[in-house]
Motif scaffolding. Structure first.
Motif, PDB file in Angstrom:
ATOM      1  N   SER A  65      16.070  82.121  80.262  1.00 27.03           N
ATOM      2  CA  SER A  65      14.984  82.658  79.443  1.00 27.03           C
ATOM      3  C   SER A  65      13.918  81.586  79.308  1.00 27.03           C
ATOM      4  CB  SER A  65      15.485  83.139  78.081  1.00 27.03           C
ATOM      5  OG  SER A  65      16.183  82.132  77.408  1.00 27.03           O
ATOM      6  N   GLU A  66      12.697  82.036  79.222  1.00 25.76           N
ATOM      7  CA  GLU A  66      11.548  81.132  79.085  1.00 25.76           C
ATOM      8  C   GLU A  66      11.327  80.723  77.636  1.00 25.76           C
ATOM      9  OE1 GLU A  66       9.871  79.743  81.567  1.00 25.76           O
ATOM     10  OE2 GLU A  66      11.032  80.830  83.052  1.00 25.76           O
ATOM     11  N   THR A  67      11.783  81.563  76.717  1.00 25.72           N
ATOM     12  CA  THR A  67      11.632  81.278  75.301  1.00 25.72           C
ATOM     13  C   THR A  67      12.997  81.339  74.630  1.00 25.72           C
ATOM     14  OG1 THR A  67      11.248  83.608  74.796  1.00 25.72           O
ATOM     15  CG2 THR A  67       9.296  82.258  75.232  1.00 25.72           C
ATOM     16  N   GLU A  68      13.071  80.767  73.460  1.00 25.70           N
ATOM     17  CA  GLU A  68      14.326  80.785  72.714  1.00 25.70           C
ATOM     18  C   GLU A  68      14.673  82.225  72.356  1.00 25.70           C
ATOM     19  OE1 GLU A  68      16.175  78.610  68.785  1.00 25.70           O
ATOM     20  OE2 GLU A  68      14.403  77.754  69.742  1.00 25.70           O
ATOM     21  N   SER A  69      15.912  82.617  72.633  1.00 27.26           N
ATOM     22  CA  SER A  69      16.327  83.995  72.367  1.00 27.26           C
ATOM     23  C   SER A  69      17.836  84.025  72.142  1.00 27.26           C
ATOM     24  CB  SER A  69      15.939  84.903  73.543  1.00 27.26           C
ATOM     25  OG  SER A  69      16.557  84.455  74.728  1.00 27.26           O
ATOM     26  N   GLU A  70      18.341  85.199  71.792  1.00 26.26           N
ATOM     27  CA  GLU A  70      19.771  85.368  71.541  1.00 26.26           C
ATOM     28  C   GLU A  70      20.570  85.489  72.837  1.00 26.26           C
ATOM     29  OE1 GLU A  70      21.374  85.393  68.465  1.00 26.26           O
ATOM     30  OE2 GLU A  70      19.424  84.661  67.794  1.00 26.26           O
ATOM     31  N   THR A 164      15.373  77.213  89.333  1.00 22.81           N
ATOM     32  CA  THR A 164      14.595  77.653  88.177  1.00 22.81           C
ATOM     33  C   THR A 164      14.066  76.447  87.403  1.00 22.81           C
ATOM     34  OG1 THR A 164      14.612  78.972  86.156  1.00 22.81           O
ATOM     35  CG2 THR A 164      16.631  77.776  86.668  1.00 22.81           C
ATOM     36  N   ASN A 165      12.944  76.677  86.759  1.00 18.32           N
ATOM     37  CA  ASN A 165      12.400  75.685  85.828  1.00 18.32           C
ATOM     38  C   ASN A 165      12.485  76.192  84.397  1.00 18.32           C
ATOM     39  OD1 ASN A 165      11.655  73.715  87.751  1.00 18.32           O
ATOM     40  ND2 ASN A 165       9.857  74.930  88.295  1.00 18.32           N
ATOM     41  N   ALA A 166      13.199  77.285  84.204  1.00 15.83           N
ATOM     42  CA  ALA A 166      13.324  77.872  82.866  1.00 15.83           C
ATOM     43  C   ALA A 166      13.956  76.858  81.920  1.00 15.83           C
ATOM     44  CB  ALA A 166      14.165  79.143  82.918  1.00 15.83           C
ATOM     45  N   PRO A 167      13.435  76.749  80.713  1.00 17.33           N
ATOM     46  CA  PRO A 167      13.976  75.769  79.762  1.00 17.33           C
ATOM     47  C   PRO A 167      15.324  76.159  79.161  1.00 17.33           C
ATOM     48  CG  PRO A 167      12.160  76.983  78.773  1.00 17.33           C
ATOM     49  CD  PRO A 167      12.246  77.432  80.198  1.00 17.33           C
ATOM     50  N   LEU A 184      42.105  80.611  73.790  1.00 11.87           N
ATOM     51  CA  LEU A 184      41.097  79.599  74.099  1.00 11.87           C
ATOM     52  C   LEU A 184      39.879  80.170  74.817  1.00 11.87           C
ATOM     53  CD1 LEU A 184      43.546  76.879  75.488  1.00 11.87           C
ATOM     54  CD2 LEU A 184      42.594  77.016  73.175  1.00 11.87           C
ATOM     55  N   ILE A 185      40.027  81.367  75.369  1.00 12.57           N
ATOM     56  CA  ILE A 185      38.988  81.965  76.202  1.00 12.57           C
ATOM     57  C   ILE A 185      38.056  82.831  75.368  1.00 12.57           C
ATOM     58  CG2 ILE A 185      38.561  83.456  78.189  1.00 12.57           C
ATOM     59  CD1 ILE A 185      41.416  82.756  79.144  1.00 12.57           C
ATOM     60  N   GLU A 186      36.762  82.671  75.607  1.00  6.62           N
ATOM     61  CA  GLU A 186      35.757  83.452  74.878  1.00  6.62           C
ATOM     62  C   GLU A 186      35.067  84.419  75.837  1.00  6.62           C
ATOM     63  OE1 GLU A 186      33.491  81.545  71.898  1.00  6.62           O
ATOM     64  OE2 GLU A 186      34.821  79.808  71.829  1.00  6.62           O
ATOM     65  N   THR A 187      34.244  85.271  75.246  1.00  2.00           N
ATOM     66  CA  THR A 187      33.475  86.254  76.019  1.00  2.00           C
ATOM     67  C   THR A 187      32.049  86.252  75.531  1.00  2.00           C
ATOM     68  OG1 THR A 187      35.423  87.659  76.248  1.00  2.00           O
ATOM     69  CG2 THR A 187      33.322  88.680  76.714  1.00  2.00           C
ATOM     70  N   GLY A 188      31.117  86.371  76.474  1.00  2.00           N
ATOM     71  CA  GLY A 188      29.701  86.494  76.100  1.00  2.00           C
ATOM     72  C   GLY A 188      28.879  85.323  76.595  1.00  2.00           C
ATOM     73  N   TRP A 189      27.608  85.342  76.209  1.00  2.00           N
ATOM     74  CA  TRP A 189      26.639  84.335  76.647  1.00  2.00           C
ATOM     75  C   TRP A 189      26.684  83.080  75.792  1.00  2.00           C
ATOM     76  CZ3 TRP A 189      24.466  84.627  81.165  1.00  2.00           C
ATOM     77  CH2 TRP A 189      24.196  85.867  81.742  1.00  2.00           C
ATOM     78  N   PHE A 190      26.563  81.946  76.450  1.00  2.00           N
ATOM     79  CA  PHE A 190      26.475  80.646  75.767  1.00  2.00           C
ATOM     80  C   PHE A 190      25.331  79.854  76.387  1.00  2.00           C
ATOM     81  CE2 PHE A 190      30.736  82.014  74.935  1.00  2.00           C
ATOM     82  CZ  PHE A 190      30.980  81.595  73.638  1.00  2.00           C
ATOM     83  N   LEU A 191      24.517  79.277  75.552  1.00  2.00           N
ATOM     84  CA  LEU A 191      23.425  78.437  76.031  1.00  2.00           C
ATOM     85  C   LEU A 191      24.008  77.168  76.616  1.00  2.00           C
ATOM     86  CD1 LEU A 191      20.370  78.612  76.119  1.00  2.00           C
ATOM     87  CD2 LEU A 191      20.288  77.513  73.882  1.00  2.00           C
ATOM     88  N   ALA A 192      23.623  76.855  77.831  1.00  2.00           N
ATOM     89  CA  ALA A 192      24.176  75.684  78.518  1.00  2.00           C
ATOM     90  C   ALA A 192      23.570  74.395  77.995  1.00  2.00           C
ATOM     91  CB  ALA A 192      23.946  75.801  80.018  1.00  2.00           C
TER      92      ALA A 192
END
Length: 192
Positions: A65-70, A164-167, A184-192
């Motif tokens: 994503s280019e901007t901060e988002s969920e 990509t150059n996306a922040p 220990l295992i999760e599901t879903g998106w995590f910001l790297a």
């Protein structure tokens, strides 16, 4: 280096390890990863699964994503999960019939149309680019120094598509893995 010093890559007799074993990446938290599928390959993989009557699960893998988002706004890569409950075994690997590949391993039902990630194997993205140490050829014979040009070209194509150059870069946790690791295992998106 002479021609006889070149060690050409070839699959080990009877091996299908790269199509069966999946690993946790980058940690157990993210679950086991599936075969990397680029966005432009996703529809073809899904169509081939429908053609062969195979159930597949394709999950996101990397988003940006280019901007901060969920959640990410663009998906750079997907992943086709293994058919086993623990995430192992490619759904297109024919483990049911007596058919075998030229090297004696199980056959791939979509070999001619397999994703770039499969075409790149055993070359893997690392710094520097290297050979997968879990490949039986590499375990038994050492590092191939010849006959990997098409694999390198496939990896280069993947790298170009994922550039990509996306922040904001996101990684998807699959929720899939060994039963002993379920807590220990999760599901879903995590910001790297």
């Amino acid at each position: 280096m002479t021609l006889k010093d070149i060690l050409d890559f070839s699959c080990i007799d009877g091996c299908s390890k790269c199509c069966i074993e999946r690993e946790y990446y980058p940690t157990i938290k993210f679950g086991k990863i599936g075969v990397l599928v680029m966005p432009d390959e996703k529809k073809q993989v899904e169509s081939l699964a429908e053609k062969y009557g195979i159930k597949i699960t394709v999950l996101p893998r990397i988003g940006i994503s280019e901007t901060e988002s969920e959640v990410p706004t663009t998906i750079l890569a997907y992943q086709m999960m293994g058919k086993d409950l623990d995430g192992n075994t490619c759904p297109f690997l024919d483990t049911e019939s007596s058919k075998r590949s030229p090297h004696g391993g199980y056959t791939c039902k979509i070999y001619e149309n397999r994703p770039l990630a499969c075409r790149a194997y055993p070359i893997i993205q690392s710094s520097p680019v290297s050979i997968d140490p879990k490949c039986k050829f590499c375990e038994n014979c050492g590092t191939p120094s010849g006959n990997v040009n098409s694999e390198l070209e496939s990896l280069i194509q993947i790298q170009k598509k994922m550039n990509t150059n996306a922040p904001y870069i996101w990684r998807f946790a699959t929720g899939i893995g060994e039963l002993k690791d379920k807590d220990l295992i999760e599901t879903g998106w995590f910001l790297a």
